[in-house]
Design an enzyme around this catalytic site. Structure first.
Site, PDB file in Angstrom:
ATOM      1  N   GLN A  86       4.280   8.069  -8.641  1.00 24.25           N
ATOM      2  CA  GLN A  86       3.374   7.442  -7.666  1.00 24.25           C
ATOM      3  C   GLN A  86       4.140   6.417  -6.810  1.00 24.25           C
ATOM      4  OE1 GLN A  86      -0.041   7.287  -6.886  1.00 24.25           O
ATOM      5  NE2 GLN A  86      -0.735   5.160  -6.968  1.00 24.25           N
ATOM      6  N   ARG A  91      10.296   0.927  -5.236  1.00 28.14           N
ATOM      7  CA  ARG A  91       9.693  -0.281  -5.796  1.00 28.14           C
ATOM      8  C   ARG A  91      10.156  -0.552  -7.227  1.00 28.14           C
ATOM      9  NH1 ARG A  91       3.331   0.842  -7.214  1.00 28.14           N
ATOM     10  NH2 ARG A  91       3.595   2.772  -8.376  1.00 28.14           N
ATOM     11  N   HIS A 161       2.801  -2.010   0.666  1.00 32.82           N
ATOM     12  CA  HIS A 161       1.530  -2.053  -0.083  1.00 32.82           C
ATOM     13  C   HIS A 161       1.094  -3.511  -0.294  1.00 32.82           C
ATOM     14  CE1 HIS A 161      -1.345  -1.116  -3.214  1.00 32.82           C
ATOM     15  NE2 HIS A 161      -1.004   0.155  -3.243  1.00 32.82           N
ATOM     16  N   ASP A 208     -10.843   2.744  -1.073  1.00 29.04           N
ATOM     17  CA  ASP A 208      -9.491   3.324  -1.024  1.00 29.04           C
ATOM     18  C   ASP A 208      -9.503   4.293   0.154  1.00 29.04           C
ATOM     19  OD1 ASP A 208      -6.939   4.167  -1.434  1.00 29.04           O
ATOM     20  OD2 ASP A 208      -7.258   4.962  -3.454  1.00 29.04           O
ATOM     21  N   GLU A 258      -2.524  -2.355   4.067  1.00 26.39           N
ATOM     22  CA  GLU A 258      -1.165  -1.817   4.017  1.00 26.39           C
ATOM     23  C   GLU A 258      -0.782  -1.133   5.322  1.00 26.39           C
ATOM     24  OE1 GLU A 258      -1.142   0.808   0.559  1.00 26.39           O
ATOM     25  OE2 GLU A 258      -2.779  -0.364  -0.290  1.00 26.39           O
TER      26      GLU A 258
HETATM   27  O1  TA6 Z   1      -2.522   2.222  -1.500  1.00 22.43           O
HETATM   28  C1  TA6 Z   1      -3.655   2.453  -2.256  1.00 22.43           C
HETATM   29  C2  TA6 Z   1      -3.245   3.192  -3.523  1.00 22.43           C
HETATM   30  O2  TA6 Z   1      -2.500   4.319  -3.178  1.00 22.43           O
HETATM   31  C3  TA6 Z   1      -4.496   3.518  -4.323  1.00 22.43           C
HETATM   32  O3  TA6 Z   1      -4.852   4.866  -4.242  1.00 22.43           O
HETATM   33  C4  TA6 Z   1      -4.195   3.020  -5.716  1.00 22.43           C
HETATM   34  O4  TA6 Z   1      -3.717   4.003  -6.535  1.00 22.43           O
HETATM   35  C5  TA6 Z   1      -3.185   1.964  -5.412  1.00 22.43           C
HETATM   36  O5  TA6 Z   1      -2.430   2.370  -4.330  1.00 22.43           O
HETATM   37  C6  TA6 Z   1      -2.416   1.329  -6.545  1.00 22.43           C
HETATM   38  O6  TA6 Z   1      -1.229   1.882  -6.833  1.00 22.43           O
HETATM   39  P1  TA6 Z   1      -0.345   1.343  -8.019  1.00 22.43           P
HETATM   40  O7  TA6 Z   1       0.487   2.513  -8.422  1.00 22.43           O
HETATM   41  O8  TA6 Z   1       0.481   0.240  -7.469  1.00 22.43           O
HETATM   42  O9  TA6 Z   1      -1.259   0.844  -9.096  1.00 22.43           O
END
Ligand code: TA6
Length: 282
Positions: A86, A91, A161, A208, A258
């Site tokens: 993800q 990061r 983010h 979201d 973001e």
């Molecule tokens: O930018 C929003 C998002 O993509 C959400 O869908 C949610 O998953 C969030 O980021 C948090 O991501 P993380 O992996 O930092 O907990």
């Protein structure tokens, strides 16, 4: 706010939480920022009054392994879920401090990330990412550049983010009316396409949502009495996120607004992509 000169401004690298190196920036006017080399994560931005306008989640860990949950994490070379972990790998890697300067009382630092065997195992390309952060008296600017240093083309998506400190019941975001919206609520895997009709977006529950072709200037009221203007050049999209009761302990205290590049950027060898943002206290 007074613009009194102070001699003790500049850039220094100190040990942060968990022993991780952190770059501290301070201006001649009393504003301060902190950036962890791990993730090039800008974790704190304070004006002269000492109030931090960024937010670190209470579940954030500073162990040099897991991404820092809060401040401004990078999503690169993938925004969101996909073939990689993800939000990609940028990061959760240590960036290096490539350059630091003082421009008339305003510190400027440039952090760098390059491919290595770890990134190659997920994304087999040679690249250079440079992240330049400049701290001003009542704002800061970032410039992210991605250069293809490979002999073959590649593509990526990315985002900054940003977690803002907030009181969620009072948060408003202006500037998104008319944008195409991809609403990930209720099913993140099948976003609902629509158009934002509201002048002012609020956060009464889980949010979201990706806004495509968003304005290059947004206004954020953080519900704590502060108005912030978020300007950008070449960040085409905006993402709004608040997890509501999925994060019961902290959802009231932050909002993510973001700057994003959700469509894939294609870069040929030697080509570069650059996007800038400026976040200012109004
Ligand atoms: O930018 C929003 C998002 O993509 C959400 O869908 C949610 O998953 C969030 O980021 C948090 O991501 P993380 O992996 O930092 O907990």
């Amino acid at each position: 706010m007074s613009q009194t000169k102070d001699a003790s401004f500049g850039v220094k690298v100190v040990e942060g939480i968990g022993g991780l190196p952190k770059v501290c920036l301070s201006t001649a006017y009393g504003s301060e920022a902190e950036i962890y080399l791990f993730g090039a994560c800008l974790t704190s931005w304070k004006l002269e009054n000492g109030k931090d306008l960024l937010f670190i989640r209470p579940d954030a860990v500073f162990n040099g392994k897991k991404p820092i949950s809060g401040g401004i994490p990078h999503c690169f070379p993938q925004f969101g879920p996909g073939p990689m972990q993800q939000h990609g790998f940028a990061r959760n890697m240590e960036w290096s401090l490539k350059d630091s300067q003082n421009n008339e009382g305003e510190p400027v630092v440039t952090l760098e990330l390059k491919d290595d065997p770890y990134t190659r195992s997920m994304w087999d390309f040679s690249f250079q990412a440079l992240y330049k952060v400049t701290l001003h008296s009542e704002s800061f600017s970032t410039a992210l550049s991605i250069t293809n240093t490979d002999k073959k083309p590649f593509s990526f998506t990315t985002a900054l983010h940003t977690y803002f400190s907030a009181s969620i019941s009072g948060v408003t975001v202006e500037g998104l009316k008319g944008c195409k919206a991809l609403n990930k609520d209720p099913d993140p895997a099948n976003p609902i396409e629509g158009k934002e009709e509201r002048d002012v977006v609020t956060f009464p529950g889980f949010v979201d949502c990706i806004y495509l072709g968003a304005s290059n200037e947004l206004q954020l009221e953080n519900g704590l009495g502060d108005t912030l203007t978020i300007r950008n050049t070449n960040w085409p999209d905006t993402v709004l996120w608040n997890p509501h009761t999925q994060m019961e302990s902290c959802y009231r205290d932050f909002v993510c607004v973001e700057n994003a590049q959700v469509g894939r950027v294609q870069l040929k060898p030697d080509q570069a992509w650059v996007a800038e943002q400026n976040i200012s206290f109004t």
